[in-house]
Design a protein around this motif. Sequence first.
Motif, PDB file in Angstrom:
ATOM      1  N   LYS A  98      -1.279   7.339  -8.860  1.00 26.82           N
ATOM      2  CA  LYS A  98      -2.134   8.505  -8.682  1.00 26.82           C
ATOM      3  C   LYS A  98      -3.588   8.072  -8.848  1.00 26.82           C
ATOM      4  O   LYS A  98      -3.965   7.540  -9.894  1.00 26.82           O
ATOM      5  CB  LYS A  98      -1.792   9.582  -9.718  1.00 26.82           C
ATOM      6  N   ASP A  99      -4.380   8.323  -7.814  1.00 26.59           N
ATOM      7  CA  ASP A  99      -5.806   8.023  -7.874  1.00 26.59           C
ATOM      8  C   ASP A  99      -6.046   6.613  -8.420  1.00 26.59           C
ATOM      9  O   ASP A  99      -6.806   6.400  -9.364  1.00 26.59           O
ATOM     10  CB  ASP A  99      -6.526   9.056  -8.749  1.00 26.59           C
ATOM     11  N   ARG A 121       0.989   4.196  -2.890  1.00 30.87           N
ATOM     12  CA  ARG A 121       0.780   5.625  -2.623  1.00 30.87           C
ATOM     13  C   ARG A 121       1.895   6.484  -3.204  1.00 30.87           C
ATOM     14  O   ARG A 121       1.670   7.617  -3.639  1.00 30.87           O
ATOM     15  CB  ARG A 121       0.682   5.855  -1.118  1.00 30.87           C
ATOM     16  N   THR A 122       3.104   5.937  -3.226  1.00 34.08           N
ATOM     17  CA  THR A 122       4.248   6.703  -3.731  1.00 34.08           C
ATOM     18  C   THR A 122       4.250   6.800  -5.246  1.00 34.08           C
ATOM     19  O   THR A 122       4.558   7.857  -5.807  1.00 34.08           O
ATOM     20  CB  THR A 122       5.567   6.050  -3.258  1.00 34.08           C
ATOM     21  N   VAL A 169       0.838  -1.206   0.000  1.00 33.25           N
ATOM     22  CA  VAL A 169       0.000   0.000   0.000  1.00 33.25           C
ATOM     23  C   VAL A 169       0.871   1.253   0.000  1.00 33.25           C
ATOM     24  O   VAL A 169       0.589   2.229  -0.707  1.00 33.25           O
ATOM     25  CB  VAL A 169      -0.951  -0.021   1.215  1.00 33.25           C
TER      26      VAL A 169
END
Length: 565
Positions: free
Chosen positions: A198-199, A194-195, A190
């Motif tokens: 995008k979306d 996140r890194t 996860v």
Amino acid sequence: MLPDTLPAPLSAALAARGYETLTPVQASVIADEAQGRDLLVSAQTGSGKTVAFGLAMADDLLIDGALPPAGPPLALVIAPTRELALQVSRELEWLYAGARIATCVGGMDAVRERRTLNHGAHIVVGTPGRLRDHLERGALKLQNLKAAVLDEADEMLDMGFRDDLEQILDGTPAERRTLLFSATLPRPIVALARTYQKDAFRISTVGEDRGHGDIDYQAVAVAPSDIEHSVVNLLRFHEAETAILFCATRDNVRHLHASLVERGFAAVALSGEHSQNERNQALQALRDGRARVCVATDVAARGIDLPGLSLVVHVELPRDAETLQHRSGRTGRAGRKGTAILIVPYPRRRRVEMMLKGARIAFAWHPVPTAEAIRDADRERLLAKLAEPVEFEEEDVALGARLLETRAPGEVAAMLVRALRASQPAPEELAESSPNDRPQRETEHRAGFEDTVWFRLDIGRRQNADPRWILPLLCRRGHVTRDEIGAIRIGPAETLVQIPRAIAGRFQASVQKTAGKDGDEGDLMIVPADGPPPRGASHGRRPSNAAGLGGRAPYRAKPTKPRRT
């Protein structure tokens, strides 16, 4: 029926491959809400993930339904192992007919790979370390990349590839799509998403039943000394077209492989000590039928896809439920049925039950096939095989006629049966209950058992107590022979064992010395009982509730002094 929204070349490739419908994960990645977005996909091994991300990046590869001229890659697929990367390449080759696909993996000729990259490719598939090497040398150019795929992302992080993955992704254009596929989504995955995403649109096709729907999970409980014999009998009973046996270490792979070959099995081995050429030869032997059994470690078997693989045997237990599912996922793929069997040493049954229940994997306990059961199955398989229609060569017919000139038809048939049986490895006889475990009246005694002492074990029917493993355990812990053990009587929560008084002191001293020194079995409490067992107690017969769900595990019990009377 295949969706109308698929590009024509891909729809034709799927139809030619025999696809009539898409799997859930394949349908999800081409849904309207997933179009053009980063994807975070959780799906089990064998669910069609390779074709799924192949379909997902179609818009990034095709222009007006066709591939442009090859140049710097448009798509990059990163996989944890050589075998998985090679498998991905093979799948994408038929899905994108005519595409130039470069495969970059450790153990292959790096110079040839760089030459291929310099000539241009639509898709590059590789392992993290080799891709990073090509990137640092300038052979892998990522300025045109439109899609990056991380396959089996959880495994890559477990194997320590985080730095490699981050360096590769940092070298890609910011506007590229990132498709992250993982069997599980732990925190590190996860965080990585996140890194670098995008979306992201999140897709999960992992149902509440964590075990793969096309895999029948079974468990067999055996005495530790019978594990290898159990492997032989399971292979002989199931007679799978292809089977894979999982061990924990290279040494155990080597030992089991040698033992099976000695017994007459057509087996190959896969572990970290084998070169890439040896691994390729072993896999080819499995694919063309020259071998039917593969003995492997977890990492060595990663990414193996064998169409006929229908049996997975966990010879040594996996470290956790995720490893269990990754191992078992080698079978039950693409709608085919498979069987995964755990060989469980008796003292570890409760621990395995807790692991399987915690992972919500439906399973059932089964007895290890006996030699007689295997012979019965052999008879049925032989009759079925001989009943199949066969086209005979003229030479075969002529040789059969010559045999009938000298032998009666019944003798020829018997000779055929004998020849077929001789080509099969012999089944093994497993530890049996002692003849002394059968019910007998209190007034009847074997010679030498007129004066006995009863000892109590702190396990019973609720813990799956069984004479087949209690008897060898008593011999090891008490330093006695089978003939020096009398009746074994099993109650709901305890078991009583009869020992001649003449050796009772020596037996008691030995079990105290071996307490805690025989693995889990060394924690079993064995102490003198207060008296003989009550009438009507079980006399060592196998309990009907052999699965033993909910039983207490007799671990960490300490020897106690007998109470005074």
